[in-house]
Design an enzyme around this catalytic site. Structure first.
Site, PDB file in Angstrom:
ATOM      1  N   PHE A   1       1.220   5.152   0.739  1.00  0.00           N
ATOM      2  CA  PHE A   1       0.624   6.189   1.579  1.00  0.00           C
ATOM      3  C   PHE A   1       1.200   7.541   1.196  1.00  0.00           C
ATOM      4  O   PHE A   1       2.390   7.648   0.869  1.00  0.00           O
ATOM      5  CB  PHE A   1       0.972   5.942   3.060  1.00  0.00           C
ATOM      6  CG  PHE A   1       0.335   4.714   3.655  1.00  0.00           C
ATOM      7  CD1 PHE A   1      -0.864   4.791   4.335  1.00  0.00           C
ATOM      8  CD2 PHE A   1       0.955   3.471   3.538  1.00  0.00           C
ATOM      9  CE1 PHE A   1      -1.443   3.655   4.899  1.00  0.00           C
ATOM     10  CE2 PHE A   1       0.380   2.325   4.091  1.00  0.00           C
ATOM     11  CZ  PHE A   1      -0.823   2.424   4.770  1.00  0.00           C
TER      12      PHE A   1
ATOM     13  N   THR B   1       0.862  -1.181   0.000  1.00  0.00           N
ATOM     14  CA  THR B   1       0.000   0.000   0.000  1.00  0.00           C
ATOM     15  C   THR B   1       0.897   1.229   0.000  1.00  0.00           C
ATOM     16  O   THR B   1       1.868   1.305   0.756  1.00  0.00           O
ATOM     17  CB  THR B   1      -0.948   0.005   1.204  1.00  0.00           C
ATOM     18  OG1 THR B   1      -1.843  -1.105   1.078  1.00  0.00           O
ATOM     19  CG2 THR B   1      -1.777   1.286   1.251  1.00  0.00           C
TER      20      THR B   1
END
Lengths: 277, 277
Positions: free
Chosen positions: B175, B173
């Site tokens: 960010f 992921t």
């Protein structure tokens, strides 16, 4: 008589889309999830699938882009349905009295401003708009409401406690019709949908779009989805105006194949049907 | 000592991202939803926000693209976190024994293949991965499990009943770090993020990308979101390689302003930090 697969319970927006597009004299096959539509059309259990692909407030239905690539079905039509969301419950509550509101995450997103005006209410995502209405009707849950289409209230005998609660009054969902055969129309009032992977060279998306732009072919939609096996690389989906058999488009697609990989034609279909719900 | 806002409960992936990026000696401010991050950084309650923007298996977090446009914050950093999902419960159940699995829809999507192997289990979307773990720990619900990060199991005293259940073992992921001031770095190992609206003329996206492609500026990401007031028109978000103060990029952005509307610079920040979770 056609067998038509859609996602959701009776009273779902997709059911309304199927009836608007095909008429009300067919066999409707509700599916639990979107993959169920692609499975039943692939197996032949349904002749047609009705697939929501994007909403004008909330954006694309990403799972269905992934399924278009994963299954080898053909897009053979599209329609846009005007969507109005209604808040419904077993009694005529005032919205402030509610403790819970159930609906599909897309519908919750489309009504986010209304929901923000009810800070004390617990918002519960569920798998389906009409399914939330059905559940409330079956359990008779008090101080709970569902967000769904008007048809769902009628179908499950719920009271409408507030009408048209979406963020913006112009709210359309675009649906694709999928079949397991091509059905390319005559004429030029068409769209052609494609997907492709870029080569890892600078300017590769620019070049891919150039295949169409240099031939004055209009791009109406672009979407990208991650390729799971290739971290932070993308599969692109585009819709372009025109018939896939038109010479300009034939040349553009041949050009696209030179400069990108795994080009797939997802379908060519008439564009432009808009229905009121 | 920094005040850092993130979405989720203690033990959330975003908390891990905040600690990896800023170190573990700061004040962490968990928020109920993504908008809470943008609100608390705008108000000054938090100096920094940690915002998940895309996952390598499941795609972009669309809500956060919308919030980047709606709030006038600046992107000042980014990191990628390797994500591993764990199935956890109050006892050491076998997965087939479970009746319910709770998690955030993104995590459920990232584990869809594992979940498909458990057809009898009810899948319940909830607002947060670590929040699902917390809820199970608090209620002590039997035959129920949560999908969350390893930290959440430790934090809430749950047993890990299956490890690394995501669809693909490479799961990252990305960010973004947001602040309410610009913080443009020196040097060229940067990304610049922008958003813009296209003019309604054929080839407009091609021309907009040309502003960068003709100057050999690499495009690393493109995303589009609907403009609610303009049915089926889109706001485009792009990330390009390079420092916003570099002359080539200054010229490219001036060029973009000629051929598109409402160009906004969302931030310029160092690229490339990847952390193991």
């Amino acid at each position: 008589l056609k067998n038509i697969a859609y996602q959701g319970e009776a009273g779902a927006y997709s059911e309304a889309a199927a009836i608007k597009y095909f008429g009300d004299d067919n066999t409707l096959l509700p599916q639990f999830n979107f993959e169920g539509i692609f499975e039943s059309v692939s197996s032949g259990a349904a002749g047609y699938g009705v697939v929501p692909i994007e909403n004008s407030l909330f954006g694309s239905v990403m799972e269905n882009y992934d399924l278009l690539n994963r299954y080898s079905l053909h897009i053979t039509g599209e329609l846009s349905l005007e969507i109005n969301h209604f808040l419904m419950a077993v009694r005529q509550y005032r919205p402030e009295e509610l403790k819970k509101i159930y609906s599909h995450p897309q519908a919750l997103g489309q009504c986010s401003e209304f929901l923000k005006s009810l800070p004390g209410v617990k918002i519960i995502p569920s798998y389906d708009t009409a399914g939330s209405a059905k559940m409330i009707a079956e359990t008779g849950e008090e101080y709970a409401a569902a967000i769904a289409g008007k048809n769902a209230a009628g179908h499950y005998g719920l009271k409408i406690i507030k009408s048209r609660i979406q963020n913006d009054l112009k709210n359309y969902t675009r649906f694709l019709i999928v079949e397991n055969r091509e059905n390319t129309p005559q004429g030029e009032n068409c769209k052609t949908s494609l997907c492709f992977e870029l080569k890892s060279v600078p300017g590769s998306l620019f070049k891919a779009l150039g295949a169409f732009a240099f031939r004055d072919i209009n791009l109406t939609k672009i979407e990208s989805r991650p390729i799971p096996a290739k971290t932070f690389q993308y599969l692109f989906y585009i819709d372009v105006a025109g018939n896939v058999n038109n010479e300009k488009l034939v040349n553009a697609i041949a050009n696209l194949r030179e400069i990108s990989e795994n080009v797939k034609i997802l379908g060519c279909y008439e564009s432009g049907k808009v229905f009121k719900s």
